[in-house]
Design an enzyme around this catalytic site. Structure first.
Site, short mmCIF file in Angstrom:
data_model
loop_
_atom_site.label_atom_id
_atom_site.label_comp_id
_atom_site.label_asym_id
_atom_site.label_seq_id
_atom_site.Cartn_x
_atom_site.Cartn_y
_atom_site.Cartn_z
N LYS A 125 -16.32 1.69 10.36
CA LYS A 125 -15.06 1.04 10.78
C LYS A 125 -14.82 1.24 12.29
CE LYS A 125 -13.00 1.19 6.27
NZ LYS A 125 -12.05 1.76 5.33
N PRO A 135 -5.42 -10.89 8.56
CA PRO A 135 -6.23 -10.55 9.74
C PRO A 135 -6.45 -9.04 9.80
CG PRO A 135 -4.01 -11.22 10.38
CD PRO A 135 -4.13 -11.49 8.92
N ASP A 136 -7.63 -8.60 10.24
CA ASP A 136 -7.86 -7.19 10.50
C ASP A 136 -7.28 -6.92 11.89
OD1 ASP A 136 -8.83 -4.70 11.27
OD2 ASP A 136 -10.63 -4.91 10.05
N ILE A 137 -6.07 -6.39 11.91
CA ILE A 137 -5.33 -6.27 13.18
C ILE A 137 -6.09 -5.40 14.17
CG2 ILE A 137 -3.11 -5.72 14.23
CD1 ILE A 137 -1.88 -5.85 11.39
N ASP A 165 -4.61 -5.58 2.97
CA ASP A 165 -5.78 -6.40 3.35
C ASP A 165 -5.67 -7.84 2.86
OD1 ASP A 165 -7.45 -4.70 4.86
OD2 ASP A 165 -7.76 -3.51 3.05
N LYS A 195 -14.31 -2.26 14.20
CA LYS A 195 -13.00 -2.55 14.77
C LYS A 195 -12.94 -2.31 16.27
CE LYS A 195 -11.02 -1.26 10.34
NZ LYS A 195 -10.07 -2.18 9.74
N ASN A 231 0.85 -1.18 0.00
CA ASN A 231 0.00 0.00 0.00
C ASN A 231 0.89 1.23 0.00
OD1 ASN A 231 -2.38 -1.42 0.20
ND2 ASN A 231 -2.46 -1.27 2.43
N LYS A 254 11.00 -16.63 -9.49
CA LYS A 254 10.40 -15.44 -10.11
C LYS A 254 9.37 -15.86 -11.16
CE LYS A 254 11.54 -11.32 -12.70
NZ LYS A 254 12.51 -10.68 -13.56
#
Ligand code: C5P
Length: 394
Positions: A335, A303-305, A276, A339, A207, A286
């Site tokens: 969110k 995992p969504d930490i 994600d 979360k 990202n 390669k």
């Protein structure tokens, strides 16, 4: 409350030097004693007698007989060094560690966190890549660089590059010397930067994230007296030396290290741009280019930490970030709930990614909302930490 009592002001050769006696008077009103250092090119621009009279101290400059190592004595005396006006030349010398006059030698004798620079120059000089790169170098090392004003300059050009007015400089200098200790004894954990998910030995999924917000949050937490640990993905961000930095690469590693550190944390701020997804089948060799068509990567969720921390947070404070491509704040509010965060910082990708500035909306429980538009990331970080301290809406 500012605890600044003794300030060394280094004047370099910009026309705005004529405003320094007024700056000294304003500082005196605020309880700050000053000692003044002039570069050789500042000397003809401002009256030495005026500086000596308003500061009630000797004025220091090159060429005076000096048996007492003025640069060391002044650095011992001053709690901070304010370089004001700071010309492009003096900024460049400080960025490169050149010590060829009393002021630049003094700049090397102060710790970087004690130095404040107030630039002043012509617009083209200010915007030149050389100056901007030098400014980035100073900021990266923890030197506070004040913004420049916009308006008519001494050279008759209208644009960016004016030195801030003395009143504004005084308020920045006093604010930067505040030590409120509101997080003294607290452990603040910050996630920062991107994560990288390997596809094959040479390719990754990642990202966009510079880590600049993580650095700003770490600095502000330190200013508030916290013990700071940062879990950082791969980035060039440079953290203050008193921060404990734990480097990770993948989202799973970030998950594991954050969970380990979370056990001892009082506050956790998730500023990292976590990937994600990761690839299901990592290729040991390669992947070859497929001339005849496309290839497909199978991805599975990481995992969504933040959500896993939210589920076990207890009395800790958890702050998440929601970087969106639209202005729809309801995305961030969803969110916040999902979360289990106490606050979520909503920001727009086009106004934040890779920049020194950002526009944020801090959203909390019970309808709490605080918007801050177009500001330096350090000011945004200050606002986030003030929410952590005062816990509005909780
Ligand atoms: O869902 P989204 O990625 O927009 O959520 C952003 C917030 O959640 C940030 O605070 C980010 O650090 C955190 N996050 C996370 N784990 C992920 C993805 C995002 O902790 N896998």
């Amino acid at each position: 409350m500012s605890n600044l009592n003794r300030l060394v002001i280094g004047i370099s050769g910009g026309i705005a030097a004529y405003k320094i006696p007024q700056l000294i008077r304003l500082l005196k009103v605020n309880g700050v004693e000053t000692k003044i250092v002039l570069t050789p090119s500042a000397f003809p621009l401002v009256g030495e007698d005026a500086l000596r009279t308003v500061s009630a101290n000797q004025v220091y400059r090159d060429g005076l007989v000096n048996y007492d190592m003025d640069h060391i004595r002044l650095a011992e005396w001053g709690q901070k060094l304010l370089v004001c006006p700071a010309t492009a030349n003096t900024i460049a010398k400080i960025a490169h560690g050149i010590a060829d006059n009393l002021l630049t030698t003094l700049a090397l004798s102060f710790r970087e966190s004690q130095i404040i620079v107030a630039p002043a120059m012509n617009t083209v000089m200010w915007e030149s890549r050389a100056t901007q790169e030098n400014i980035c170098t100073l900021k990266r090392r923890g030197i506070i660089v004040l913004p420049v004003g916009f308006g008519k300059l001494a050279c008759d050009v209208t644009g960016a590059g004016r030195m801030l007015e003395p009143e504004e400089i005084v308020s920045y200098v006093l604010a930067s010397s505040k030590s409120d200790e509101t997080l003294k004894g607290k452990r603040v954990l910050i996630s920062s930067g991107p994560t990288e998910e390997p596809i094959d030995p040479v390719r990754v999924l990642t990202n966009k994230s510079s880590g600049k917000m993580g650095v700003a949050l770490a600095r502000e937490a330190l200013i508030k007296g916290a013990e700071v640990t940062v879990v950082s993905g791969p980035s060039n961000a440079v953290f203050p030396s008193s921060v404990c930095v734990r480097k990770v690469t993948t989202a799973q590693q970030m998950h594991d290290v954050l969970h380990e550190e979370f056990a001892n944390a009082d506050v956790c701020i998730m500023a990292a741009a976590v990937s994600d997804y990761r690839v299901v089948n990592y290729s040991e060799s390669k992947i070859k280019r497929n001339e005849s068509g496309s290839i497909t990567l199978e991805l599975c969720p990481n995992p969504d930490i933040a959500a896993t921390l939210g589920a076990i947070k207890g009395t800790r404070i958890l702050v998440g970030f929601a970087l969106e491509s639209s202005n729809d704040e309801s995305l961030a509010l969803a969110k916040l709930e999902k979360k289990g965060c106490d606050f979520i910082v909503f920001n727009r990708a086009d106004k934040a990614l890779g920049l020194d500035s950002t526009s944020i909306v801090i959203l909390g429980r019970n309808g709490f909302r605080k918007a801050i538009d177009c500001t330096d990331k350090s000011v945004a970080a200050q606002a986030v930490l003030e929410c952590v301290v005062s816990k509005p809406g909780r």
